[in-house]
Design an enzyme around this catalytic site. Structure first.
Site, short mmCIF file in Angstrom:
data_model
loop_
_atom_site.label_atom_id
_atom_site.label_comp_id
_atom_site.label_asym_id
_atom_site.label_seq_id
_atom_site.Cartn_x
_atom_site.Cartn_y
_atom_site.Cartn_z
CG HIS A 279 -0.39 -0.27 2.77
ND1 HIS A 279 0.77 0.75 3.11
CD2 HIS A 279 0.12 -1.01 2.99
CE1 HIS A 279 1.17 -0.06 4.23
NE2 HIS A 279 0.99 -0.56 4.07
P1 TYD Z 1 -1.25 -2.25 7.72
O1 TYD Z 1 -1.09 -0.96 7.91
O2 TYD Z 1 -2.05 -2.84 6.99
O3 TYD Z 1 -0.11 -3.65 7.89
P2 TYD Z 1 0.66 -3.63 7.03
O4 TYD Z 1 1.37 -2.53 6.51
O5 TYD Z 1 2.00 -3.71 7.90
O6 TYD Z 1 1.07 -4.95 6.25
O7 TYD Z 1 -2.51 -2.53 8.77
C1 TYD Z 1 -2.77 -3.73 9.55
C2 TYD Z 1 -3.87 -3.57 10.23
O8 TYD Z 1 -3.35 -2.73 11.56
C3 TYD Z 1 -4.95 -2.66 9.77
O9 TYD Z 1 -6.31 -3.55 10.32
C4 TYD Z 1 -5.01 -1.54 10.38
C5 TYD Z 1 -3.85 -1.63 12.31
N1 TYD Z 1 -3.43 -0.46 11.91
C6 TYD Z 1 -3.93 0.41 12.92
O10 TYD Z 1 -4.80 0.38 14.06
N2 TYD Z 1 -2.84 1.09 13.67
C7 TYD Z 1 -1.74 1.25 13.14
O11 TYD Z 1 -0.98 2.64 13.81
C8 TYD Z 1 -1.46 0.43 12.42
C9 TYD Z 1 -0.32 0.78 11.45
C10 TYD Z 1 -1.74 -0.41 11.48
#
Ligand code: TYD
Length: 135
Positions: A52
């Site tokens: 993303h």
């Molecule tokens: P995401 O950023 O999609 O993870 P990655 O990029 O590492 O694969 O986040 C995963 C989940 O965690 C998503 O449901 C959002 C939640 N999240 C939070 O609630 N707070 C945060 O600071 C982050 C980074 C993620």
């Protein structure tokens, strides 16, 4: 220094027979104010994270333990950074597609972020990212 370019940040390291120490100071080593810190751990073998972009959020990513790769695309070119030292970090500006992969066993990624968590700041569709990056 081009603020908008992904790049390696070499953090200070204080070598000591009692154990080494590294630190980071906002605005000095980072071009942003830290509003959030999160970490990624217990990543199963072969798994990847990310895929993303953030519209506004800027980040610094470091491997506190173990190793992994940070693969970035700014809409024009790809950047690949292999992190395996506690004092090397990657600066990720806004509007950069990112993916983290090749996590070693017991790796620990720390991420310093310029904004609080905001789901509306995410672009999770690559074609939409390319469209917005071209603007
Ligand atoms: P995401 O950023 O999609 O993870 P990655 O990029 O590492 O694969 O986040 C995963 C989940 O965690 C998503 O449901 C959002 C939640 N999240 C939070 O609630 N707070 C945060 O600071 C982050 C980074 C993620």
């Amino acid at each position: 220094m081009d603020m908008a370019e992904p790049r390696l940040i070499y953090l200070p390291k204080i070598l000591d027979d009692r154990g080494n120490l590294t630190f980071v100071e906002e605005k000095k080593h980072l071009p942003f104010i830290i509003n959030r810190v999160y970490w990624i751990y217990d990543v199963p073998g072969g798994e990847f994270r990310g895929s993303h972009a953030f519209r506004k959020n800027e980040e610094m990513i470091a491997a506190l333990s173990g190793s992994f790769d940070v693969v970035l695309h700014d809409g024009k070119r790809e950047y690949r950074f292999s992190l395996n030292r506690s004092y090397d970090a990657v600066y990720v500006p806004g509007m950069v597609w990112r993916r983290m992969e090749n996590f070693s066993t017991n790796s620990l990624a720390i991420v310093l972020s310029s904004t609080h968590f905001d789901p509306d700041d995410y672009i999770r569709d690559y074609d939409l990212f390319l469209k917005e990056a071209a603007r």
